[in-house]
Scaffold this active site. Structure first.
Site, PDB file in Angstrom:
ATOM      1  N   ARG A  53       0.867  -1.201   0.000  1.00  0.00           N
ATOM      2  CA  ARG A  53       0.000   0.000   0.000  1.00  0.00           C
ATOM      3  C   ARG A  53       0.895   1.240   0.000  1.00  0.00           C
ATOM      4  O   ARG A  53       1.261   1.790   1.043  1.00  0.00           O
ATOM      5  CB  ARG A  53      -0.904   0.006   1.223  1.00  0.00           C
ATOM      6  CG  ARG A  53      -1.760   1.258   1.343  1.00  0.00           C
ATOM      7  CD  ARG A  53      -2.788   1.399   0.262  1.00  0.00           C
ATOM      8  NE  ARG A  53      -3.751   0.287   0.289  1.00  0.00           N
ATOM      9  CZ  ARG A  53      -4.524  -0.027  -0.734  1.00  0.00           C
ATOM     10  NH1 ARG A  53      -4.429   0.649  -1.868  1.00  0.00           N
ATOM     11  NH2 ARG A  53      -5.389  -1.029  -0.652  1.00  0.00           N
ATOM     12  N   GLN A  71      -7.671  -7.303  -8.771  1.00  0.00           N
ATOM     13  CA  GLN A  71      -7.700  -5.911  -9.235  1.00  0.00           C
ATOM     14  C   GLN A  71      -6.279  -5.429  -9.485  1.00  0.00           C
ATOM     15  O   GLN A  71      -5.356  -5.771  -8.734  1.00  0.00           O
ATOM     16  CB  GLN A  71      -8.361  -5.025  -8.170  1.00  0.00           C
ATOM     17  CG  GLN A  71      -8.088  -3.533  -8.388  1.00  0.00           C
ATOM     18  CD  GLN A  71      -9.168  -2.630  -7.866  1.00  0.00           C
ATOM     19  OE1 GLN A  71     -10.259  -2.561  -8.444  1.00  0.00           O
ATOM     20  NE2 GLN A  71      -8.851  -1.939  -6.781  1.00  0.00           N
ATOM     21  N   ARG A  76       1.930  -6.443  -9.390  1.00  0.00           N
ATOM     22  CA  ARG A  76       2.252  -5.792  -8.114  1.00  0.00           C
ATOM     23  C   ARG A  76       2.233  -6.779  -6.938  1.00  0.00           C
ATOM     24  O   ARG A  76       2.616  -6.432  -5.826  1.00  0.00           O
ATOM     25  CB  ARG A  76       1.295  -4.627  -7.841  1.00  0.00           C
ATOM     26  CG  ARG A  76      -0.149  -5.065  -7.640  1.00  0.00           C
ATOM     27  CD  ARG A  76      -1.037  -3.900  -7.234  1.00  0.00           C
ATOM     28  NE  ARG A  76      -2.402  -4.366  -6.952  1.00  0.00           N
ATOM     29  CZ  ARG A  76      -3.298  -3.661  -6.283  1.00  0.00           C
ATOM     30  NH1 ARG A  76      -2.993  -2.454  -5.840  1.00  0.00           N
ATOM     31  NH2 ARG A  76      -4.508  -4.154  -6.065  1.00  0.00           N
ATOM     32  N   HIS A 147       1.275   3.258 -10.504  1.00  0.00           N
ATOM     33  CA  HIS A 147       0.305   3.740  -9.495  1.00  0.00           C
ATOM     34  C   HIS A 147       1.033   4.541  -8.395  1.00  0.00           C
ATOM     35  O   HIS A 147       1.141   4.100  -7.255  1.00  0.00           O
ATOM     36  CB  HIS A 147      -0.412   2.516  -8.904  1.00  0.00           C
ATOM     37  CG  HIS A 147      -1.681   2.827  -8.176  1.00  0.00           C
ATOM     38  ND1 HIS A 147      -1.734   3.605  -7.045  1.00  0.00           N
ATOM     39  CD2 HIS A 147      -2.962   2.448  -8.411  1.00  0.00           C
ATOM     40  CE1 HIS A 147      -2.992   3.682  -6.620  1.00  0.00           C
ATOM     41  NE2 HIS A 147      -3.759   3.013  -7.419  1.00  0.00           N
ATOM     42  N   ASP A 193     -11.474   9.991  -7.430  1.00  0.00           N
ATOM     43  CA  ASP A 193     -10.982   8.830  -8.188  1.00  0.00           C
ATOM     44  C   ASP A 193     -11.327   9.086  -9.653  1.00  0.00           C
ATOM     45  O   ASP A 193     -12.417   8.793 -10.119  1.00  0.00           O
ATOM     46  CB  ASP A 193     -11.657   7.550  -7.693  1.00  0.00           C
ATOM     47  CG  ASP A 193     -10.960   6.299  -8.234  1.00  0.00           C
ATOM     48  OD1 ASP A 193     -11.334   5.188  -7.817  1.00  0.00           O
ATOM     49  OD2 ASP A 193     -10.029   6.449  -9.056  1.00  0.00           O
ATOM     50  N   GLU A 253      -1.201   9.148 -11.203  1.00  0.00           N
ATOM     51  CA  GLU A 253      -0.775   7.863 -11.765  1.00  0.00           C
ATOM     52  C   GLU A 253      -0.803   7.868 -13.297  1.00  0.00           C
ATOM     53  O   GLU A 253      -1.881   7.765 -13.894  1.00  0.00           O
ATOM     54  CB  GLU A 253      -1.702   6.760 -11.262  1.00  0.00           C
ATOM     55  CG  GLU A 253      -1.985   6.772  -9.776  1.00  0.00           C
ATOM     56  CD  GLU A 253      -3.250   6.015  -9.418  1.00  0.00           C
ATOM     57  OE1 GLU A 253      -3.663   5.107 -10.188  1.00  0.00           O
ATOM     58  OE2 GLU A 253      -3.847   6.320  -8.374  1.00  0.00           O
TER      59      GLU A 253
HETATM   60  O1  TA6 Z   1      -5.891   4.271  -8.971  1.00  0.00           O
HETATM   61  C1  TA6 Z   1      -7.081   4.447  -8.261  1.00  0.00           C
HETATM   62  C2  TA6 Z   1      -7.680   3.084  -7.954  1.00  0.00           C
HETATM   63  O2  TA6 Z   1      -8.007   2.382  -9.131  1.00  0.00           O
HETATM   64  C3  TA6 Z   1      -8.887   3.298  -7.058  1.00  0.00           C
HETATM   65  O3  TA6 Z   1     -10.082   2.959  -7.725  1.00  0.00           O
HETATM   66  C4  TA6 Z   1      -8.600   2.410  -5.849  1.00  0.00           C
HETATM   67  O4  TA6 Z   1      -9.154   1.145  -6.050  1.00  0.00           O
HETATM   68  C5  TA6 Z   1      -7.074   2.416  -5.857  1.00  0.00           C
HETATM   69  O5  TA6 Z   1      -6.735   2.279  -7.224  1.00  0.00           O
HETATM   70  C6  TA6 Z   1      -6.410   1.403  -4.966  1.00  0.00           C
HETATM   71  O6  TA6 Z   1      -6.685   0.121  -5.428  1.00  0.00           O
HETATM   72  P1  TA6 Z   1      -6.169  -1.110  -4.513  1.00  0.00           P
HETATM   73  O7  TA6 Z   1      -6.535  -2.336  -5.280  1.00  0.00           O
HETATM   74  O8  TA6 Z   1      -4.681  -0.918  -4.357  1.00  0.00           O
HETATM   75  O9  TA6 Z   1      -6.858  -0.959  -3.184  1.00  0.00           O
END
Ligand code: TA6
Length: 279
Positions: A53, A71, A76, A147, A193, A253
Site C-alpha cells: 500500500r 484488481q 504488483r 500507481h 478517483d 498515476e
Molecule cells: O488508482 C485508483 C484506484 O483504481 C482506485 O479505484 C482504488 O481502487 C485504488 O486504485 C487502490 O486500489 P487497490 O486495489 O490498491 O486498493
C-alpha cells in the site's frame, strides 16, 4: 552504496536514495537530500502477503477490476527478479524482471517478458517498463499503470495543473460518468478517483509536496493520468492504510487505463515516466 536484505534493497548516492521491494518491483521510497517524495502507508504489508500500500505499485496486465484475476493485475503481487544496475556518476540505475510463468498463465494465458528499469539522477526519477509479447503466434492486450503515491503535508493544499480541458471518468459516481475538467488547477478536498484521458505527455505539475516543492510529470506511451485519494470513509475500510493517513498522500498515476495496448507476437511496448522535483 547499496544495502539489501533479500526481499528489498536500497541504493543511494550523495543526492538521493531509492528503496525497492522485489515483491511487485515496488519502489517504496525516493528521497532527495533526505526528503521523502513517495508515500508508503505505515500499515503497508511488506511481507509479500499482498500488494504494498504505497510507493509505485505496477498495475499489469490490468488497471482496475480484472475478470481474470486480482484488481490491478498480478504484477504488483508477484516476486520480480533483480536483474542488475549501476550506481556511478550521480546516477543510480536498477532493473527488475518478470516473465510469464505457471501462476500468471493460470490467470492470463499469455507469454510475456517485463523488464522494468528505475533511474534516479539529480532531482529526477525515470521509470521505464518494457513489455514484450514472447509468444509464438498469439496477440495479447493489456492496460497498465504506474500507481504513484506521493507524500504531502496536506492533500487539500495540493494543486494539479495541466489537466484543464481533458475528459475524465469519475469513478466516485454511479456509472462512472464522464465530464470535462474546467479548472486550471485540480484540487482534492473529498474522495477523488478520476481517470483523465489523453493527458499531455508533459506539463502536468503537482504542487504541495513537502518543503514547498512541486513535481513535474512527463510520460510517453501512457495516455491517461489517474488522480486518487480514498478520503476518510474509504481509508477506514482499508486494513493496510491508516485511518488518518489520507491527508498525507495523493496518487497521480500515469496509466493506459482507458484504452488497451495490443502486442502481436514478438512485439514490444515501452512506457516511460519521468518525475522531476523542483522548488
Ligand atoms: O488508482 C485508483 C484506484 O483504481 C482506485 O479505484 C482504488 O481502487 C485504488 O486504485 C487502490 O486500489 P487497490 O486495489 O490498491 O486498493
Amino acid at each position: 552504496m547499496s544495502s539489501s536484505n533479500g526481499d528489498n534493497y536500497k541504493l543511494d548516492n550523495e543526492n538521493s536514495e531509492i528503496q525497492i521491494y522485489k515483491h511487485g518491483a515496488t519502489l517504496t521510497s525516493w528521497k532527495l537530500h533526505g526528503n521523502e517524495i513517495i508515500f508508503c502507508s505505515g500499515n503497508a504489508k511488506l511481507d509479500g502477503s499482498k500488494p504494498i500500500r504505497g510507493g509505485v505499485p505496477i498495475c499489469f496486465p490490468a488497471f482496475g477490476p480484472w475478470p481474470l484475476g486480482p484488481q490491478h493485475g498480478f504484477a504488483r503481487n508477484s516476486k520480480w527478479t533483480q536483474l542488475g544496475g549501476s550506481n556511478q556518476d550521480g546516477c543510480i540505475k536498477t532493473e527488475l524482471g518478470l516473465k510469464s510463468n505457471d501462476e500468471t498463465k493460470k490467470m492470463w494465458d499469455s507469454d510475456f517478458n517485463c523488464i522494468y528499469s528505475i533511474e534516479s539522477k539529480g532531482n529526477k526519477l525515470k521509470l521505464e517498463m518494457n513489455v514484450e509479447n514472447t509468444g509464438k503466434d498469439k496477440e495479447f492486450d493489456f492496460t497498465f499503470c504506474f500507481h504513484c503515491y506521493f507524500s504531502v503535508p496536506d492533500v487539500e493544499l495540493c494543486k494539479i495543473s495541466g489537466l484543464k480541458g481533458l475528459t475524465y471518468a469519475d469513478k466516485t459516481l454511479e456509472g462512472t460518468p464522464k465530464n470535462v475538467e474546467d479548472r486550471d488547477e485540480v484540487t482534492v478536498t473529498q474522495f477523488t478517483d478520476r481517470v483523465y484521458e489523453k493527458a499531455p505527455d508533459s506539463g502536468v505539475i503537482l504542487s504541495g509536496l513537502h518543503g514547498g516543492k512541486s513535481l513535474k510529470v512527463t510520460k510517453s506511451n501512457l495516455a491517461d493520468i489517474v488522480v486518487w485519494n480514498p478520503w476518510k470513509e474509504n481509508a477506514a475500510k482499508m486494513g493496510d492504510f491508516g485511518d488518518t493517513e489520507y491527508p498525507t498522500m495523493i496518487c497521480v498515476e500515469p496509466a493506459n487505463a482507458s484504452s488497451k495496448i495490443a502486442l502481436q507476437a514478438g512485439e514490444k511496448w515501452t512506457g516511460i515516466i519521468e518525475l522531476e522535483v523542483f522548488q
